[in-house]
Design an enzyme around this catalytic site. Structure first.
Site, PDB file in Angstrom:
ATOM      1  N   ASP A  15      39.289  43.464  32.729  1.00 21.41           N
ATOM      2  CA  ASP A  15      40.620  42.877  32.839  1.00 21.41           C
ATOM      3  C   ASP A  15      40.467  41.550  33.565  1.00 21.41           C
ATOM      4  OD1 ASP A  15      41.901  45.027  31.616  1.00 21.41           O
ATOM      5  OD2 ASP A  15      42.214  46.079  33.499  1.00 21.41           O
ATOM      6  N   ASP A  29      45.683  44.639  26.261  1.00 18.03           N
ATOM      7  CA  ASP A  29      46.886  45.163  26.926  1.00 18.03           C
ATOM      8  C   ASP A  29      48.141  44.458  26.424  1.00 18.03           C
ATOM      9  OD1 ASP A  29      45.260  46.857  28.434  1.00 18.03           O
ATOM     10  OD2 ASP A  29      45.070  45.392  30.057  1.00 18.03           O
TER      11      ASP A  29
END
Length: 182
Positions: free
Chosen positions: A140, A158
């Protein structure tokens, strides 16, 4: 005279079936295209960010609201259930089953908008699932913030998953409203 109309009916059904098959084929191509584009955008962004941060830099300032910072997420969405043991493998198995269910939903849906929404979601989910298998974690890197308040760090997959879910919810709300209007 009955034979002629039966022949015409059979021909019309065959033409109709061919048109239906062509439409399904075009929809399947669109679905595969959406899944592939989402997956590739995610892979390219993650490869770029991993290579960028391998040079030793730990944060990249973009503007007062956005930074790039590499975080390895071993949990699920937003780092929940971060684990390296049996829980990690159980979560991965659950995700695999959910991916299979999403594929089934895409195949069985007759609604093109629903197929598109599910394809966006699936493209993102496959990106994160690939990372779980390849890296044993999901990279991430997008850090949205305002002053000292930082949202969860996330990635391109995401974003796809979130957009797919939001569009599915909107679709369900519209379908629900149409049913109540009838």
């Amino acid at each position: 005279m009955t034979k002629v109309s039966t022949k015409n009916y059979a021909r019309d059904v065959k033409v109709s079936r061919t048109q239906s098959d062509q439409l399904k084929f075009k929809q399947n191509i669109l679905v595969l295209f959406i899944i592939t584009i989402n997956f590739l955008l995610d892979r390219i962004s993650k490869i770029w960010i991993i290579n960028f941060f391998s040079s030793g830099q730990n944060e990249y300032y973009i503007n007062p609201f956005l930074n790039f910072i590499l975080i390895w997420n071993k949990g699920i969405a937003f780092g929940f259930f971060d684990s390296e043991n049996l829980t990690y493998h159980m979560i991965s198995l659950a995700i695999f089953i959910i991916l299979g269910f999403i594929v089934y939903m895409i195949i069985s849906s007759n609604n093109i908008f629903e197929k598109i929404c599910l394809s966006i979601l699936l493209g993102g989910a496959l990106g994160n699932f690939f990372d779980r298998l390849y890296y044993q974690a999901v990279p991430d890197f997008i850090d949205l913030h305002y002053n000292n308040f930082h949202w969860f760090v996330f990635n391109v997959s995401d974003i796809s998953i979130t957009i797919g879910i939001i569009l599915l919810l909107i679709n369900e709300l519209i379908k629900g409203k149409e049913k109540t209007d009838e």
